[in-house]
Motif scaffolding. Sequence first.
Motif, short mmCIF file in Angstrom:
data_model
loop_
_atom_site.label_atom_id
_atom_site.label_comp_id
_atom_site.label_asym_id
_atom_site.label_seq_id
_atom_site.Cartn_x
_atom_site.Cartn_y
_atom_site.Cartn_z
N PHE A 1 0.83 -1.21 0.00
CA PHE A 1 0.00 0.00 0.00
C PHE A 1 0.87 1.26 0.00
O PHE A 1 0.47 2.29 -0.53
N LYS B 1 1.51 -0.19 -4.47
CA LYS B 1 0.08 -0.46 -4.72
C LYS B 1 -0.12 -1.49 -5.83
O LYS B 1 -1.07 -1.43 -6.62
N GLY B 2 0.79 -2.44 -5.89
CA GLY B 2 0.69 -3.52 -6.87
C GLY B 2 1.26 -3.20 -8.23
O GLY B 2 1.34 -4.09 -9.07
N ASP C 1 0.78 -4.18 -12.56
CA ASP C 1 0.61 -5.39 -11.75
C ASP C 1 1.92 -6.17 -11.56
O ASP C 1 1.88 -7.36 -11.21
N LYS D 1 2.14 -6.91 -7.79
CA LYS D 1 0.88 -7.28 -7.11
C LYS D 1 0.97 -8.71 -6.61
O LYS D 1 1.33 -9.63 -7.34
N TYR E 1 -3.13 -8.91 -1.83
CA TYR E 1 -3.48 -7.58 -2.30
C TYR E 1 -4.51 -7.68 -3.43
O TYR E 1 -5.44 -6.85 -3.51
N TYR E 2 -4.38 -8.67 -4.27
CA TYR E 2 -5.34 -8.89 -5.35
C TYR E 2 -6.72 -9.24 -4.78
O TYR E 2 -7.75 -8.78 -5.29
N TRP F 1 -7.83 -8.31 -1.79
CA TRP F 1 -8.36 -7.06 -1.22
C TRP F 1 -8.89 -6.15 -2.32
O TRP F 1 -9.94 -5.53 -2.17
N GLU F 2 -8.17 -6.08 -3.42
CA GLU F 2 -8.57 -5.20 -4.51
C GLU F 2 -9.91 -5.66 -5.10
O GLU F 2 -10.80 -4.83 -5.38
N ALA G 1 -12.11 -2.86 -3.58
CA ALA G 1 -11.96 -1.81 -4.59
C ALA G 1 -12.94 -2.00 -5.74
O ALA G 1 -13.57 -1.05 -6.21
N PHE G 2 -13.09 -3.26 -6.20
CA PHE G 2 -14.02 -3.57 -7.28
C PHE G 2 -15.34 -4.15 -6.78
O PHE G 2 -16.23 -4.41 -7.58
#
Length: 297
Positions: free
Chosen positions: A237, A241-242, A246, A249, A253-254, A256-257, A261-262
Amino acid sequence: MSRHVNIERRRQAIYGWLLLSPAALLLSLFAFYPSVATFWSSLFSRGTRRNPSEFIGTENYADLFADPTFWLVTKNNLLYAGVTIPVSIVIALAMALWANSKLPARGFLRTAYFTPTVLPMIAAANLWLFFYTPGLGVLDQIGSLFGLPSVNWLGQPETALWAIIIVTIWKEAGFFMIFYLAALQTIPEDLKEAADIEGASRWTYTRRIVLPLLMPTTLFIMVNAMINSVKLIDHLFILTKGGPSDASKLILYYIWEMAFAFFDQPHAAALTMLILGVLCIVAAIQFFYLDRRTHYQ
């Protein structure tokens, strides 16, 4: 007589279940139930107000296997784990052997090795951000003394993941050193004296006696390092941030994203179950196969 024996057995069984109940309750609330709920969530589609979630079976898993980002993140995490785990263990063992030797400033040396572990990962990431900053960072300042060009360590796909790996090794080696140091202090001095009498060199004593006796500790550290390789994402983070593209990444983290995030929780749940399954298989191999090759005495 038999009635008295049955009453005693029943009493012991109740006593045993009472002792197990706190751990069973905590495991059920924070391990078993979340795992079952996550697996159940992975079998449903992503719901919206107009299109409610519906049961789709293993379609989320098929989507993951067809996603190129999933395979890129998997490759990143395999490289990340394949480098951080053995390198951290080797450095931790070397530091422990040195810190356990008879040195004048042994206490200071142990404190210096363990200090990175005490720092929160966010603080450690900000510290390394100062090292990696292009043009102003410590690494570029040192490189400029030798006429080397400025390097954007965190902004290039070729170097971003390796920069993350270095931070992780620096952070974890001191933590693993504590376990090795504790194990070294349990080895009897008689073994060292016997090896000296037999004329064994320091390398022979370390390879033939110390390392086999440290195998249980090594197995424990390997399991922890494997879990950490898919769970430590705090520094991402702050540092990358990946990114970029990517390149740095990692799997958690993927997850969490996707989930936050999505807002694609079903696919995040499916990926979580895949990771949980892989970790269970690897841990079982380590404990049931490697455990047989471990010397405890």
